[in-house]
Design an enzyme around this catalytic site. Structure first.
Site, PDB file in Angstrom:
ATOM      1  N   GLU A   1       0.831  -1.210   0.000  1.00 12.26           N
ATOM      2  CA  GLU A   1       0.000   0.000   0.000  1.00 12.26           C
ATOM      3  C   GLU A   1       0.872   1.270   0.000  1.00 12.26           C
ATOM      4  O   GLU A   1       0.413   2.347   0.384  1.00 12.26           O
ATOM      5  CB  GLU A   1      -0.947   0.011   1.208  1.00 12.26           C
ATOM      6  CG  GLU A   1      -1.852  -1.202   1.328  1.00 12.26           C
ATOM      7  CD  GLU A   1      -2.879  -1.333   0.198  1.00 12.26           C
ATOM      8  OE1 GLU A   1      -2.890  -0.481  -0.707  1.00 12.26           O
ATOM      9  OE2 GLU A   1      -3.650  -2.305   0.230  1.00 12.26           O
ATOM     10  N   HIS A  37      -2.719   2.150   8.341  1.00 13.33           N
ATOM     11  CA  HIS A  37      -3.818   1.369   7.758  1.00 13.33           C
ATOM     12  C   HIS A  37      -3.952   0.062   8.535  1.00 13.33           C
ATOM     13  O   HIS A  37      -2.952  -0.551   8.903  1.00 13.33           O
ATOM     14  CB  HIS A  37      -3.515   1.086   6.287  1.00 13.33           C
ATOM     15  CG  HIS A  37      -4.386   0.031   5.676  1.00 13.33           C
ATOM     16  ND1 HIS A  37      -5.760   0.161   5.573  1.00 13.33           N
ATOM     17  CD2 HIS A  37      -4.094  -1.190   5.147  1.00 13.33           C
ATOM     18  CE1 HIS A  37      -6.250  -0.917   4.997  1.00 13.33           C
ATOM     19  NE2 HIS A  37      -5.264  -1.751   4.729  1.00 13.33           N
ATOM     20  N   HIS A  85      -7.166  -3.284   9.733  1.00 13.77           N
ATOM     21  CA  HIS A  85      -8.427  -3.951   9.425  1.00 13.77           C
ATOM     22  C   HIS A  85      -9.260  -4.163  10.691  1.00 13.77           C
ATOM     23  O   HIS A  85      -9.511  -5.306  11.077  1.00 13.77           O
ATOM     24  CB  HIS A  85      -8.146  -5.311   8.769  1.00 13.77           C
ATOM     25  CG  HIS A  85      -7.351  -5.244   7.499  1.00 13.77           C
ATOM     26  ND1 HIS A  85      -6.863  -6.372   6.866  1.00 13.77           N
ATOM     27  CD2 HIS A  85      -6.960  -4.192   6.723  1.00 13.77           C
ATOM     28  CE1 HIS A  85      -6.215  -6.038   5.759  1.00 13.77           C
ATOM     29  NE2 HIS A  85      -6.245  -4.705   5.657  1.00 13.77           N
TER      30      HIS A  85
HETATM   31  P1  13P Z   1       1.109  -5.354   3.119  1.00  8.62           P
HETATM   32  O1  13P Z   1       1.508  -6.619   3.842  1.00  8.62           O
HETATM   33  O2  13P Z   1       1.684  -5.311   1.738  1.00  8.62           O
HETATM   34  O3  13P Z   1       1.418  -4.135   3.927  1.00  8.62           O
HETATM   35  O4  13P Z   1      -0.465  -5.414   2.879  1.00  8.62           O
HETATM   36  C1  13P Z   1      -1.354  -5.557   3.932  1.00  8.62           C
HETATM   37  C2  13P Z   1      -2.659  -4.906   3.679  1.00  8.62           C
HETATM   38  O5  13P Z   1      -3.353  -4.567   4.615  1.00  8.62           O
HETATM   39  C3  13P Z   1      -3.100  -4.663   2.287  1.00  8.62           C
HETATM   40  O6  13P Z   1      -4.177  -3.776   2.239  1.00  8.62           O
HETATM   41 ZN    ZN Z   2      -5.356  -3.730   4.074  1.00 13.02          ZN
END
Ligand code: 13P
Ligand code: ZN
Length: 270
Positions: A116, A139, A141
């Site tokens: 990202e 970022h 989840h």
């Molecule tokens: P990365 O491991 O490349 O940082 O990706 C994780 C992710 O959350 C993709 O949206």
């Molecule tokens: Zn992600």
């Protein structure tokens, strides 16, 4: 001998990644962080070596040319950051107008910056214009914000107003609101550009059915921003299916605005 592992920015990064994992926001390799570093601070803790590697980024960000970033690596597991920071993190300097990332430290197994990276770098460029002191893009989840995008309208004003009503502190912590992008393919320049556009007007941007982006001046502040929105989403999911008898009114939020000297997003209160 300089030891970058004891630099305050590194200690802070490792602690934050570990805390994010403990919150359940970063299963497997999910999530990524980037921190804009001050050049003198980097040089205080790292002998700037010959560049270890040069990685083409696939995008341009002329505003960030020559800037240093501490970033998480693509595929890195947040739960492992504290045990092997040199493998899971990297210090990079952008060159050639952002088209290249020069690896100065870390990503020691030959890895790349987070997939990202475009969304992070473009968001830094956008936030720097809105707030020159912005340093962090994060970022992750978090389950409740993510779940909310399945059952709540993605209209940004409505999404924001729902979250503001869930806890008294929300309107104080994110008066600029929460922007929302519909589901898009992640890891691309397109989602990077779309996220950066959203970051012009708010420090939080939800990616529907994926996760959330936050931006701020420091890691604690950005973590706290996401933490507050996520808590509000959790409360929403606890009550959404129940008859609502009481709420925080717009007049109540106006009182909070005054009391805490914050300005809510134009047109978001009724
Ligand atoms: P990365 O491991 O490349 O940082 O990706 C994780 C992710 O959350 C993709 O949206
Ligand atoms: Zn992600």
């Amino acid at each position: 001998m300089k030891n970058v592992l004891s630099a305050p920015f590194m200690v802070d990064m490792i602690r934050t990644a570990t805390d994010m994992y403990s919150q359940g926001w970063d299963e497997r390799n999910s999530g990524n962080i980037s921190v804009l570093l001050d050049e003198t601070e980097v040089k205080k803790h790292l002998d700037i070596p010959a560049i270890v590697r040069v990685i083409p980024t696939g995008f341009e960000a002329p505003e960030l040319d020559g800037k240093y970033f501490l970033i998480t690596g693509a595929g890195s597991y947040f739960k492992n950051v504290q045990y092997d920071p040199k493998k899971n993190l990297g210090i990079v300097r952008l060159a050639k107008g952002g088209a290249e990332a020069e690896v100065l430290w870390g990503l020691s197994d030959g890895g790349r910056p987070t997939s990202e990276f475009p969304a992070h770098m473009m968001s830094h460029a956008a936030r720097m214009k809105a707030d020159p002191e912005n340093r962090v893009v994060m970022h992750c989840h978090p389950a409740n914000l993510l779940a909310m995008t399945y059952v709540h309208t993605l209209d940004e004003r409505e999404f924001t107003r729902t979250l503001w009503r869930m806890c008294t502190e929300c309107v104080i912590v994110f008066p600029d609101g929460v922007n929302v992008l519909p589901w898009m393919l992640c890891g691309t320049n397109e989602i990077g550009e779309a996220t950066a556009k959203e970051m012009e007007t708010a420090r939080l941007c939800v990616w529907a059915q994926h996760g959330v982006y936050g931006a701020g001046r420091g890691l604690d502040e950005t973590f706290g921003l996401i933490e507050t929105a996520e808590k509000a989403a959790e409360i929403y999911l606890k009550i959404a299916h129940l008859p609502i008898l009481n709420t925080i009114t717009d007049d109540g939020m106006r009182l909070l605005e005054k009391r805490f000297s914050v300005k809510t997003r134009e047109g978001y209160l009724e």
